[in-house]
Design an enzyme around this catalytic site. Structure first.
Site, PDB file in Angstrom:
ATOM      1  N   CYS A  77      -1.193   0.451  -1.396  1.00  0.00           N
ATOM      2  CA  CYS A  77      -0.480   0.395  -2.674  1.00  0.00           C
ATOM      3  C   CYS A  77       0.586   1.491  -2.691  1.00  0.00           C
ATOM      4  O   CYS A  77       0.286   2.660  -2.472  1.00  0.00           O
ATOM      5  CB  CYS A  77      -1.491   0.576  -3.805  1.00  0.00           C
ATOM      6  SG  CYS A  77      -0.918   1.570  -5.176  1.00  0.00           S
ATOM      7  N   GLU A  78       1.827   1.091  -2.912  1.00  0.00           N
ATOM      8  CA  GLU A  78       2.912   2.068  -2.795  1.00  0.00           C
ATOM      9  C   GLU A  78       2.955   3.042  -3.966  1.00  0.00           C
ATOM     10  O   GLU A  78       3.641   4.046  -3.915  1.00  0.00           O
ATOM     11  CB  GLU A  78       4.264   1.366  -2.620  1.00  0.00           C
ATOM     12  CG  GLU A  78       4.774   0.621  -3.831  1.00  0.00           C
ATOM     13  CD  GLU A  78       6.090  -0.119  -3.513  1.00  0.00           C
ATOM     14  OE1 GLU A  78       6.429  -0.266  -2.333  1.00  0.00           O
ATOM     15  OE2 GLU A  78       6.749  -0.548  -4.479  1.00  0.00           O
ATOM     16  N   HIS A  79       2.227   2.756  -5.030  1.00  0.00           N
ATOM     17  CA  HIS A  79       2.248   3.665  -6.182  1.00  0.00           C
ATOM     18  C   HIS A  79       1.277   4.830  -6.033  1.00  0.00           C
ATOM     19  O   HIS A  79       1.512   5.909  -6.552  1.00  0.00           O
ATOM     20  CB  HIS A  79       1.935   2.897  -7.476  1.00  0.00           C
ATOM     21  CG  HIS A  79       2.921   1.802  -7.742  1.00  0.00           C
ATOM     22  ND1 HIS A  79       2.561   0.545  -8.155  1.00  0.00           N
ATOM     23  CD2 HIS A  79       4.264   1.781  -7.608  1.00  0.00           C
ATOM     24  CE1 HIS A  79       3.647  -0.199  -8.287  1.00  0.00           C
ATOM     25  NE2 HIS A  79       4.690   0.521  -7.953  1.00  0.00           N
ATOM     26  N   HIS A  80       0.156   4.588  -5.349  1.00  0.00           N
ATOM     27  CA  HIS A  80      -0.861   5.640  -5.220  1.00  0.00           C
ATOM     28  C   HIS A  80      -1.195   5.994  -3.771  1.00  0.00           C
ATOM     29  O   HIS A  80      -1.950   6.910  -3.512  1.00  0.00           O
ATOM     30  CB  HIS A  80      -2.153   5.220  -5.934  1.00  0.00           C
ATOM     31  CG  HIS A  80      -1.964   4.953  -7.394  1.00  0.00           C
ATOM     32  ND1 HIS A  80      -1.697   3.696  -7.898  1.00  0.00           N
ATOM     33  CD2 HIS A  80      -1.980   5.797  -8.453  1.00  0.00           C
ATOM     34  CE1 HIS A  80      -1.561   3.767  -9.215  1.00  0.00           C
ATOM     35  NE2 HIS A  80      -1.722   5.028  -9.582  1.00  0.00           N
ATOM     36  N   GLN A 118       0.983  -6.011  -4.396  1.00  0.00           N
ATOM     37  CA  GLN A 118       0.416  -7.307  -4.010  1.00  0.00           C
ATOM     38  C   GLN A 118       1.332  -8.472  -4.379  1.00  0.00           C
ATOM     39  O   GLN A 118       1.424  -9.465  -3.659  1.00  0.00           O
ATOM     40  CB  GLN A 118      -0.964  -7.466  -4.667  1.00  0.00           C
ATOM     41  CG  GLN A 118      -1.729  -8.695  -4.174  1.00  0.00           C
ATOM     42  CD  GLN A 118      -3.083  -8.816  -4.843  1.00  0.00           C
ATOM     43  OE1 GLN A 118      -3.769  -7.816  -5.047  1.00  0.00           O
ATOM     44  NE2 GLN A 118      -3.492 -10.036  -5.169  1.00  0.00           N
ATOM     45  N   HIS A 146      -8.121  -3.307  -5.518  1.00  0.00           N
ATOM     46  CA  HIS A 146      -7.233  -2.144  -5.399  1.00  0.00           C
ATOM     47  C   HIS A 146      -8.027  -0.873  -5.642  1.00  0.00           C
ATOM     48  O   HIS A 146      -8.516  -0.652  -6.752  1.00  0.00           O
ATOM     49  CB  HIS A 146      -6.093  -2.248  -6.421  1.00  0.00           C
ATOM     50  CG  HIS A 146      -5.104  -3.317  -6.061  1.00  0.00           C
ATOM     51  ND1 HIS A 146      -3.816  -3.037  -5.694  1.00  0.00           N
ATOM     52  CD2 HIS A 146      -5.242  -4.660  -5.982  1.00  0.00           C
ATOM     53  CE1 HIS A 146      -3.188  -4.163  -5.403  1.00  0.00           C
ATOM     54  NE2 HIS A 146      -4.032  -5.170  -5.584  1.00  0.00           N
ATOM     55  N   CYS A 148      -6.975   2.002  -6.001  1.00  0.00           N
ATOM     56  CA  CYS A 148      -6.338   2.870  -7.007  1.00  0.00           C
ATOM     57  C   CYS A 148      -6.848   2.522  -8.404  1.00  0.00           C
ATOM     58  O   CYS A 148      -6.648   3.271  -9.352  1.00  0.00           O
ATOM     59  CB  CYS A 148      -4.821   2.786  -6.939  1.00  0.00           C
ATOM     60  SG  CYS A 148      -4.147   1.168  -7.328  1.00  0.00           S
TER      61      CYS A 148
HETATM   62 ZN    ZN Z   1      -1.976   1.681  -7.061  1.00  0.00          ZN
END
Ligand code: ZN
Length: 187
Positions: A77-80, A118, A146, A148
């Site tokens: 996941c590119e955010h976390h 995703q 996920h 995250c």
């Molecule tokens: Zn995430």
């Protein structure tokens, strides 16, 4: 990919956490983490061109659905920068060309092994098949957990995220869509 830079960066994270990067247990950790990222994010370093993935095609008179179900997916996941894992179901109704089944799985890995969301991953896989094989339609459904969301934040263990991208007959033809959903156990 600059492995040395990843190692240096992770050493900084350890220092930022108040850890001693030179204690025995952590000494080789930055190296291991850098190696792990280069594996999990190998798509960034790939010499492979997306055009080559489905380049091997066969002319075939087959106009029913071809489905590869339960393809394991691991992505980041590119955010976390935490992993999300699950399965992808990839289907298409050919135009006049088909591709090897393993190539469909390779398309999944090619896009999964990079910082992702995703939704985009699902779309990229479907659009590659659409562009490369010019089929009558493509359907991709992904179900992923996920981390995250399960191990941090709101900690909803067991929640699964579904995404889908439907193109051509999968979008316009209710029977095709229903057949796809029923084959993957969603109806
Ligand atoms: Zn995430």
């Amino acid at each position: 990919m600059d492995i040395k830079k990843i190692e240096d960066g992770f050493r900084l994270i350890l220092e930022g956490l108040g850890e001693n990067p030179n204690r025995e247990g952590l000494l080789k950790t930055p190296e291991r983490v850098a190696k792990m990222y280069s594996e999990l994010l190998s798509g960034l370093d790939s010499k492979e061109n997306e055009k080559d993935i489905l380049a091997t095609q066969f002319v075939e008179k087959y106009d029913e659905m071809i489905l590869l179900k339960d393809i394991p997916v691991t992505s980041i996941c590119e955010h976390h920068f935490l992993p999300f894992t699950g399965v992808a179901h990839v289907a298409y109704v050919p135009g006049n060309r088909i591709a090897g089944l393993s190539k469909l799985a390779r398309a999944v890995d090619f896009y999964a092994h990079r910082p992702q969301v995703q939704e985009r991953l699902t779309t990229q896989i479907a659009e590659l098949i659409h562009r490369s094989l010019e089929p009558q339609g493509v359907g991709v459904v992904m179900e992923c957990v996920h981390t995250c969301m399960t191990i941090r934040g709101i900690k909803k263990t067991g929640s699964v995220m579904f995404t889908s991208k439907l193109i051509g007959t999968f979008k316009s033809n209710a029977t095709t869509r229903a057949e796809f959903m029923s084959l993957i156990g969603k109806r």
